[in-house]
Design an enzyme around this catalytic site. Sequence first.
Site, PDB file in Angstrom:
ATOM      1  N   GLY A  59      54.599  -6.895 -23.559  1.00 10.39           N
ATOM      2  CA  GLY A  59      55.103  -6.049 -22.721  1.00 10.39           C
ATOM      3  C   GLY A  59      56.252  -5.673 -23.073  1.00 10.39           C
ATOM      4  N   GLU A  69      49.249 -10.721 -27.712  1.00 12.89           N
ATOM      5  CA  GLU A  69      48.929 -11.398 -26.277  1.00 12.89           C
ATOM      6  C   GLU A  69      47.292 -12.115 -26.653  1.00 12.89           C
ATOM      7  OE1 GLU A  69      49.848  -8.676 -26.462  1.00 12.89           O
ATOM      8  OE2 GLU A  69      50.840  -7.848 -24.608  1.00 12.89           O
ATOM      9  N   GLU A  82      55.289  -2.870 -24.978  1.00 19.18           N
ATOM     10  CA  GLU A  82      54.952  -1.511 -25.162  1.00 19.18           C
ATOM     11  C   GLU A  82      55.810  -0.564 -24.278  1.00 19.18           C
ATOM     12  OE1 GLU A  82      52.098  -5.095 -22.459  1.00 19.18           O
ATOM     13  OE2 GLU A  82      50.813  -2.843 -23.828  1.00 19.18           O
ATOM     14  N   ALA A 131      55.371 -10.139 -20.769  1.00 19.31           N
ATOM     15  CA  ALA A 131      55.431  -9.901 -19.484  1.00 19.31           C
ATOM     16  C   ALA A 131      55.431 -11.741 -19.404  1.00 19.31           C
ATOM     17  CB  ALA A 131      53.587  -9.220 -19.549  1.00 19.31           C
TER      18      ALA A 131
END
Length: 262
Positions: free
Chosen positions: A113, A136, A116, A68
């Site tokens: 992300g 993260e 993911e 992200a």
Amino acid sequence: MSDVAPSVIVELEHGVAVLTVNRPAALNALNSTVLLELEQAIAALAADPALRVLIVTGAGSKSFIAGADIVEMSGYTPQAARRFATLGHRVLAALEALPVPVIAAVNGFCLGGGCELALACDLIYAADNARFGQPEVNLGLMPGFGGTQRLARRIGAARAAELIYTARQVKAEEARTIGLALEVYPNAELLQKVRELAAGIASKGPVAVRAAKLAIARGLDAPLSVGNALEVEAFANLFDSADAREGMIAFVEKRTAQFRNA
Ligand code: HXC
């Protein structure tokens, strides 16, 4: 080739679509704009009757998706973070729910992300330069696009916990060993290898492939007895399809089946 949106490119040929996340200057990091464009592209693919298999990859030779967008997240309040995580979950759920097989062709960094997103795909293939990880906690954050759930289901809770707690990056070969990537190919060959695999899947009975995908997905959310009952129903329903009749008759007649997606 059609540009669905500037940072998401979709090409569809012979039933196989390639969706490329196209933000190479930021190693294809997912900001809100990219996520919304992804959502739009996935909705268009879901409505396309020609689609048999989707391949997801990243632009450039260095990165699949490096996570992200940290710059965007750095200004978030808890409310904005909740909206962003919810958007990411919605997009990945839509990707996961596509009725056809979805394959991640991981051509480099596959972090946060990005990992993911790969986990929302049915199959993951890796280039030899791929690096997987949920880093993260390096940022004082945790996975927020499903990593705590899908990684644990894919590779087991303890290995997922180890990767999430330590932020350790996993190279391609280890990713294969732990069941995250199915195979590893030289980076220059990855997309071609995955296209060949996708073409093979696209040549099978499409109704059957979709039914198998649904049975696997529903079964994973259910007790084994329920999953097995779902399978019996799905198997029986295929005998209503012209393609199942064609497939079995073609075998008996010693010819190649001509599936019509019906
Ligand atoms: C924003 C990013 C980015 C990211 C890379 N870039 N990753 N921008 N968000 N996640 C940008 C860099 O700032 C840089 O921009 C350009 O991409 C090239 O990256 P470099 O760092 O110069 O490349 P390199 O030295 O090769 O290092 C590659 C890297 C590193 C190891 C992948 O970029 C990195 O650690 N990135 C962050 C990885 C990460 O922590 N991902 C998880 C994010 S959290 P400039 O402008 O300087 O050229 C997450 C949470 C998900 O994903 C859940 C949310 C709800």
